[in-house]
Design a protein around this motif. Structure first.
Motif, PDB file in Angstrom:
ATOM      1  N   LEU C  36       0.842  -1.197   0.000  1.00 35.41           N
ATOM      2  CA  LEU C  36       0.000   0.000   0.000  1.00 35.41           C
ATOM      3  C   LEU C  36       0.875   1.244   0.000  1.00 35.41           C
ATOM      4  O   LEU C  36       1.679   1.444   0.907  1.00 35.41           O
ATOM      5  N   LYS C  67      -0.867   6.588  -4.196  1.00 33.18           N
ATOM      6  CA  LYS C  67      -2.241   6.388  -3.728  1.00 33.18           C
ATOM      7  C   LYS C  67      -2.885   5.127  -4.274  1.00 33.18           C
ATOM      8  O   LYS C  67      -4.105   5.078  -4.507  1.00 33.18           O
ATOM      9  N   ARG C  68      -2.070   4.122  -4.498  1.00 33.64           N
ATOM     10  CA  ARG C  68      -2.591   2.865  -5.005  1.00 33.64           C
ATOM     11  C   ARG C  68      -2.031   1.699  -4.203  1.00 33.64           C
ATOM     12  O   ARG C  68      -0.998   1.826  -3.536  1.00 33.64           O
ATOM     13  N   LEU C  69      -2.727   0.587  -4.334  1.00 35.67           N
ATOM     14  CA  LEU C  69      -2.304  -0.711  -3.823  1.00 35.67           C
ATOM     15  C   LEU C  69      -1.765  -1.516  -4.977  1.00 35.67           C
ATOM     16  O   LEU C  69      -2.254  -1.405  -6.105  1.00 35.67           O
ATOM     17  N   LYS C  71      -0.663  -5.741  -5.615  1.00 33.38           N
ATOM     18  CA  LYS C  71      -0.339  -7.092  -5.152  1.00 33.38           C
ATOM     19  C   LYS C  71       0.739  -7.649  -6.062  1.00 33.38           C
ATOM     20  O   LYS C  71       0.632  -7.580  -7.280  1.00 33.38           O
TER      21      LYS C  71
ATOM     22  N   PHE D  50      -8.170   2.022  -0.420  1.00 37.03           N
ATOM     23  CA  PHE D  50      -7.311   2.163  -1.602  1.00 37.03           C
ATOM     24  C   PHE D  50      -7.510   0.966  -2.536  1.00 37.03           C
ATOM     25  O   PHE D  50      -7.683  -0.160  -2.068  1.00 37.03           O
ATOM     26  N   TYR D  51      -7.454   1.240  -3.825  1.00 35.06           N
ATOM     27  CA  TYR D  51      -7.600   0.179  -4.835  1.00 35.06           C
ATOM     28  C   TYR D  51      -6.373   0.130  -5.738  1.00 35.06           C
ATOM     29  O   TYR D  51      -5.488   0.976  -5.668  1.00 35.06           O
ATOM     30  N   PRO D  56      -8.471   6.617  -4.169  1.00 36.90           N
ATOM     31  CA  PRO D  56      -9.019   6.164  -2.883  1.00 36.90           C
ATOM     32  C   PRO D  56     -10.470   6.610  -2.685  1.00 36.90           C
ATOM     33  O   PRO D  56     -10.874   7.671  -3.152  1.00 36.90           O
ATOM     34  N   TYR D  89      -8.041  -4.585  -2.102  1.00 34.50           N
ATOM     35  CA  TYR D  89      -8.078  -3.234  -1.546  1.00 34.50           C
ATOM     36  C   TYR D  89      -7.163  -3.184  -0.324  1.00 34.50           C
ATOM     37  O   TYR D  89      -6.794  -4.218   0.245  1.00 34.50           O
ATOM     38  N   SER D  90      -6.797  -1.959   0.044  1.00 35.77           N
ATOM     39  CA  SER D  90      -6.064  -1.716   1.285  1.00 35.77           C
ATOM     40  C   SER D  90      -6.865  -0.719   2.106  1.00 35.77           C
ATOM     41  O   SER D  90      -7.769  -0.070   1.593  1.00 35.77           O
TER      42      SER D  90
END
Lengths: 127, 127, 127, 127
Positions: C36, C67-69, C71, D50-51, D56, D89-90
């Motif tokens: 994050l 401002k993003r996540l 994975k 957050f995505y 956000p 998401y976070s």
């Protein structure tokens, strides 16, 4: 050996499952904490239980001997009153000597024997 | 690269399951720690095992080479004595160089292959 | 919003399972980190992979936008070389801006879909 | 009792499973946080989601009463907009009084009832 760990701990996601299909007492569904006391002194562990819709209950006092581990099952806490099954609860843990605390849950009521475990949160004393 | 991590660690909720239905050795039920040594120096890892009803046993000494990972199964610890199966134990871990330690359990004795893992607790040296 | 989190992280108990019975790609067995980045700046995430019996491999560079996540599946890391399956590894994670990192594993190769997750270890910079 | 815990928290590996085979609402698949407020004051908890691929969303405001626990299911968050299912998401969590936060997931959509839980990451205020 000097005492290691912290004197105040907490976890928030407690819940004792009601259903279980395990054999007693080893595989019974439960929430527990494992308290490690590495010090030369006995530890007096004080538990305070918080709920969603009533005031906190406690304290529950438990002895953890010097240089010993003790597992405390929340199912077994009975005085001042039993921790209620299938209700969310949180726990504040305070001791007189530093300890290390891990929180675990075994849930045997479902199709599997799910186990989860996390080190509890060491609450920093606010000086 | 400079060494990262901490020199003292602990976890409290150890227990080596006795029953297992996995193939040896990969899926055998076990408790283990994964020790990461990022430093330029070999790490001497000293384990001290605490029980509920007897005095601590140890130390167990294990080498983790510079810039390497090592997984240590508690099932494999034999000197000064084997860690007993189906008994609760805690572990204090002390090293000469900073390391990062994660504690995991694989339980293959039930209907499922439950795995749980948590970063161990970094014990702050009390200066 | 100011950046929150830490710039250096690590976890030690990595292992990408080989067998899996899940559908691709969602339920495929995997190790992953969720990064994050709450800051106004893109984060350059550098991964260094440690093994038991060879020298560290890396760095792997990955962008996590402001401002993003993001994975990151360790199965997907291919340059400088793929992370090997069924081998224990550890990971050191370094960024230019503070981030928050959680490590998870989904293992679909056994009788169950076991998932475990833990916040990675925030490595304190040694000043 | 003085307030214990931290005022800023985060976790990064959120994902609400879509499929589930549990009974409503207890065994429905979900992500949740358990927020413990030990203080004498009500806590206003502000969540920011957050995505991976959009800006956000938030803040979501939730009250946790003084000396109480509250479990917040991300499935239940609807204003300013519902948290989307099957998307990573976070979450950044900020409060006016110190709290303790644990993040958990129950996944009932697979062959097993997998549960995982970890203490969220306490974000240190940068003074």
């Amino acid at each position: 050996m000097k005492a290691i760990g912290k004197i105040d701990w907490a976890f928030s996601a407690g819940r004792i499952p009601f259903k279980n299909n395990g054999e007693e007492p080893l595989f019974m569904s439960h929430d527990k904490i494992a308290v490690l006391n590495t010090s030369e002194e006995n530890a007096i562990v004080e538990l305070l239980i918080f709920y969603e819709d009533q005031k906190p209950v406690g304290t529950y006092e438990i002895l953890v001997r010097a240089k010993r581990l003790r597992k405390i099952r929340f199912n077994d806490l009975i005085a001042p009153e039993a921790v209620q099954l299938e209700r969310n609860y949180s726990c504040l843990i305070q001791t007189n000597v530093p300890v290390v605390i891990q929180f675990s849950r075994m849930n045997t009521g479902a199709n599997s024997n799910a186990e989860m475990s996390t080190i509890a949160f060491p609450v920093e004393p606010e000086n």
